[in-house]
Design an enzyme around this catalytic site. Sequence first.
Site, PDB file in Angstrom:
ATOM      1  CB  SER A 187     -92.024   9.267  55.176  1.00 52.00           C
ATOM      2  OG  SER A 187     -92.956   8.883  55.967  1.00 52.00           O
ATOM      3  CG  HIS A 233     -91.909   8.501  50.344  1.00 51.49           C
ATOM      4  ND1 HIS A 233     -92.754   7.474  50.400  1.00 51.49           N
ATOM      5  CD2 HIS A 233     -92.151   9.250  51.452  1.00 51.49           C
ATOM      6  CE1 HIS A 233     -93.531   7.597  51.464  1.00 51.49           C
ATOM      7  NE2 HIS A 233     -93.046   8.531  52.287  1.00 51.49           N
TER       8      HIS A 233
END
Length: 280
Positions: A187, A233
């Site tokens: 991610s 992230h």
Amino acid sequence: MTSAPASSDNYCYRHPGRQSYVLCQRCARTICPECQVQAAVGVHCVECAARDRQQAPRVKRGRPAILQNLTGRDAPVVTYAIIAVCVVVFLLQFLPGVTQALQFAGAYVMPATGAPFEPWRMLTAAFVHGSILHLLFNMFTLFVFGSALERLLGRGRYLALYLISGFGGSVAVTLLTSPLQPVVGASGAIFGLMGAYFIINRHLGGNSVQLLVLVALNLAYGFLVPGISWQAHVGGLIAGALDALVYVRTRPRRLKTVQVLLVAAVAVALVAITAIRVLL
């Protein structure tokens, strides 16, 4: 003006018993209605029409555009390779100890925690996933953004972008979360691709509203839902956007060396941040 017939009579050359005053526009032979082949201008005899068909250029039917994009010379092979590695690693995770050997936590770069010094986990964690849904979601997003960026940047720049984004996500985990909290997944790297796509798209004059909404929703999801590393992230997003900014500011060929040096500087800065965190 029409040429004179090849013979002196007015009978069809294939059917001598049939009178006709129509001439083939190519060979000027007299032809009856049965032997006439309609052409763009006038009519042709059977032989001339057959010769035209043989000499006409053949139209080669190519593959549909989507297949050419996916399998042709410009196919996103680096994206395919990353997806393949992630799938293979996911299958290997069913073997005992594989996940533990590849996942990342700040402890693995901080000897003071008592864990072994294993900094490569900051990259290998991007190929490990917690579940099949986690893998499928990340790989689909990687395919969408990665394929586009690989064609825009070229394979070398794109691979550097992906690795720096993934590394940036791990650096953020080291800085912002407990060193004992394990983290897995691509991610961080994928958020880096989205950040890079935003920078490049804006530089090219494209509309980025939908992308901004997508990034905001995914960031918010990471903050609101437990068990998701929002730190990775954010770190990946910043690292990818910074790398893309270097690319767009050094697009001219004469700045290629400057581009390489600046991308290397981004990577070195991430390593330096990690080293400072370890020493502190």
